[in-house]
Design a protein around this motif. Structure first.
Motif, PDB file in Angstrom:
ATOM      1  N   GLU A  74      -2.982   5.477   6.138  1.00 35.32           N
ATOM      2  CA  GLU A  74      -2.266   5.148   7.589  1.00 35.32           C
ATOM      3  C   GLU A  74      -2.138   6.279   8.624  1.00 35.32           C
ATOM      4  O   GLU A  74      -1.614   5.985   9.717  1.00 35.32           O
ATOM      5  N   TYR A  98      -5.877  -5.253   6.166  1.00 38.95           N
ATOM      6  CA  TYR A  98      -5.799  -4.769   4.955  1.00 38.95           C
ATOM      7  C   TYR A  98      -5.760  -5.813   3.833  1.00 38.95           C
ATOM      8  O   TYR A  98      -5.381  -6.910   4.236  1.00 38.95           O
ATOM      9  N   MET A 114       0.745  -1.218   0.062  1.00 37.87           N
ATOM     10  CA  MET A 114      -0.049   0.015  -0.076  1.00 37.87           C
ATOM     11  C   MET A 114       0.981   1.358  -0.171  1.00 37.87           C
ATOM     12  O   MET A 114       1.717   1.153   0.737  1.00 37.87           O
ATOM     13  N   ALA A 122      -2.185  -6.942   8.248  1.00 40.13           N
ATOM     14  CA  ALA A 122      -0.960  -7.465   8.916  1.00 40.13           C
ATOM     15  C   ALA A 122      -1.080  -7.381  10.181  1.00 40.13           C
ATOM     16  O   ALA A 122      -1.636  -6.360  10.617  1.00 40.13           O
ATOM     17  N   ARG A 152       5.787   1.610   9.342  1.00 38.41           N
ATOM     18  CA  ARG A 152       4.772   0.868   8.297  1.00 38.41           C
ATOM     19  C   ARG A 152       4.895   1.362   7.050  1.00 38.41           C
ATOM     20  O   ARG A 152       4.097   1.056   6.113  1.00 38.41           O
ATOM     21  N   ARG A 198       9.035  -5.217  10.816  1.00 40.39           N
ATOM     22  CA  ARG A 198       9.318  -3.827  10.356  1.00 40.39           C
ATOM     23  C   ARG A 198      10.178  -3.010  10.988  1.00 40.39           C
ATOM     24  O   ARG A 198      10.828  -3.565  12.180  1.00 40.39           O
TER      25      ARG A 198
HETATM   26  N1  GLY Z   1       2.197  -0.770   5.689  1.00 36.19           N
HETATM   27  C1  GLY Z   1       1.475  -1.734   6.278  1.00 36.19           C
HETATM   28  C2  GLY Z   1       2.101  -2.619   7.479  1.00 36.19           C
HETATM   29  O1  GLY Z   1       2.968  -2.379   7.820  1.00 36.19           O
HETATM   30  O2  GLY Z   1       1.542  -3.537   7.769  1.00 36.19           O
END
Ligand code: GLY
Length: 356
Positions: free
Chosen positions: A51, A236, A45, A249, A317, A292
């Motif tokens: 977000e 998502y 995304m 996620a 993210r 992440r």
């Molecule tokens: N950008 C979405 C996530 O980190 O799950």
């Protein structure tokens, strides 16, 4: 022309390496497995607005600057030989209960105040836009400006472009910066181990993600990204051009653990079924977990850490989204010029003097 070492071959490291090498710099990327890590698992995304959350205006602003650069970034990359596959279909955020509906109204008001384009939908209008949405969806928010990219095609495109521009790849894990010369630190969740200034500023934030595919006779995947909060957890569904669906996620503080858990998979599937019930009959193609690079305040660290060392990490993210602005800033640094204004709020020096 300068020589540059890039530590980390995920989307950030590869973007920096490509843009720097395209300007004529000699670049070496260090990564035992380039093109993998969190970037390999991302939903793709490019969605700063959905977000966004009040209090994170700097993240939203930087994300929007980067989003505007994505079409050129993708076009330039495609001209190198592999099209990363940018999808312009926007996002629909679905509300399932009255609390969600209230939150969506708040989010819509906040974004409208900031001048962002959003459209509020009734449940019926949301289902007209995405016929597979559950009958229980009460309302929705349409964000037409959001983009999405196929993360794996993007990585292929970046690796191809780097190869074409003469970037050297060393399949090594860097633990010490000694002897690397000018260096960009882009090792994601592991970057904190490379420099004391980042040790407490960047941490791993675990995420589990699934890949699904509609079987014959199933309702097709949605046409745009669909997001929702289910029992306080964000989910998502991001469609891919081949008809498949990425479902993400989870988000846990679990150190460097990359195990896919039953709980994580269950939460994602149960959450997605509540929003888009047709997925029950889809094939479950892949389960995976990644880390992440979370930053203390959700803003990335983009800027010089000390003589010859540049941070490009902590994208939280937003790694794929912020790849273009991060690469542009790293190249400006390498060229010896001032950093672009848009990354001022991402300066590592925003942390207290003794820590950075
Ligand atoms: N950008 C979405 C996530 O980190 O799950």
């Amino acid at each position: 022309m300068r020589e540059l070492s890039v530590v980390g071959g995920g989307v950030i490291g590869l973007s920096v390496a490509w843009r720097a090498s395209a300007r004529g710099h000699r670049v070496t990327v260090y990564d035992p497995e380039p093109g993998r890590g969190a970037s390999w698992l991302a939903g793709g995304m490019l969605a700063p607005v959905t977000e966004a959350w009040p209090g994170e205006e700097d993240v939203l602003t930087l994300g929007e600057v980067s989003l505007r650069r994505w079409p050129d970034f993708a076009r330039d990359l495609a001209e190198e030989g592999v099209d990363p596959g940018l999808s312009p279909h926007g996002t629909l955020v679905a509300a399932l209960d009255s609390a969600d509906a209230g939150n969506l109204e708040m989010l819509a008001a906040y974004l409208t105040e900031l001048g962002r384009e959003v459209e509020q939908l009734t449940g019926r209008e949301a289902r007209r836009a995405e016929p597979g949405l559950a009958g229980s969806v009460r309302s929705g928010l349409l964000v037409p400006g959001d983009l999405a990219v196929d993360n794996r095609r993007l990585l292929r495109a970046l690796e191809h472009a780097c190869g074409r521009r003469g970037v050297e790849f060393r399949r090594e894990t860097v633990t010490d910066l000694e002897g690397l010369g000018d260096v960009v630190l882009a090792a994601g969740a592991w970057t904190g181990r490379l420099h004391p200034a980042l040790a407490e500023a960047v941490r791993p934030l675990k995420g589990e993600i699934l890949r699904l595919r509609p079987r014959r006779g199933c309702l097709p995947s949605p046409t745009r990204t669909v997001r929702a909060m289910v029992e306080g957890r964000p989910i998502y569904l991001v469609p891919r051009d081949d008809g498949g669906l990425v479902l993400g996620a989870t988000q846990y503080e679990a150190g460097f653990d990359e195990t896919v858990t039953v709980r994580g998979v269950r939460e994602l599937l149960e959450g997605a079924e509540r929003v888009f019930p047709g997925i029950t009959e889809y094939e479950l193609v892949e389960t995976a977990a990644g880390l992440r690079a979370a930053s203390v305040d959700t803003m990335p660290f983009i800027g010089e850490l000390g003589e010859g060392v540049f941070a490009a990490t902590g994208h939280h993210r937003n790694g794929l989204l912020m790849a273009p602005v991060t690469a542009d800033a790293a190249v400006a640094w390498l060229d010896g010029g001032p950093l672009p204004d848009e990354v001022a709020a991402a300066a590592p020096s925003r942390r207290s003097e003794e820590r950075v």
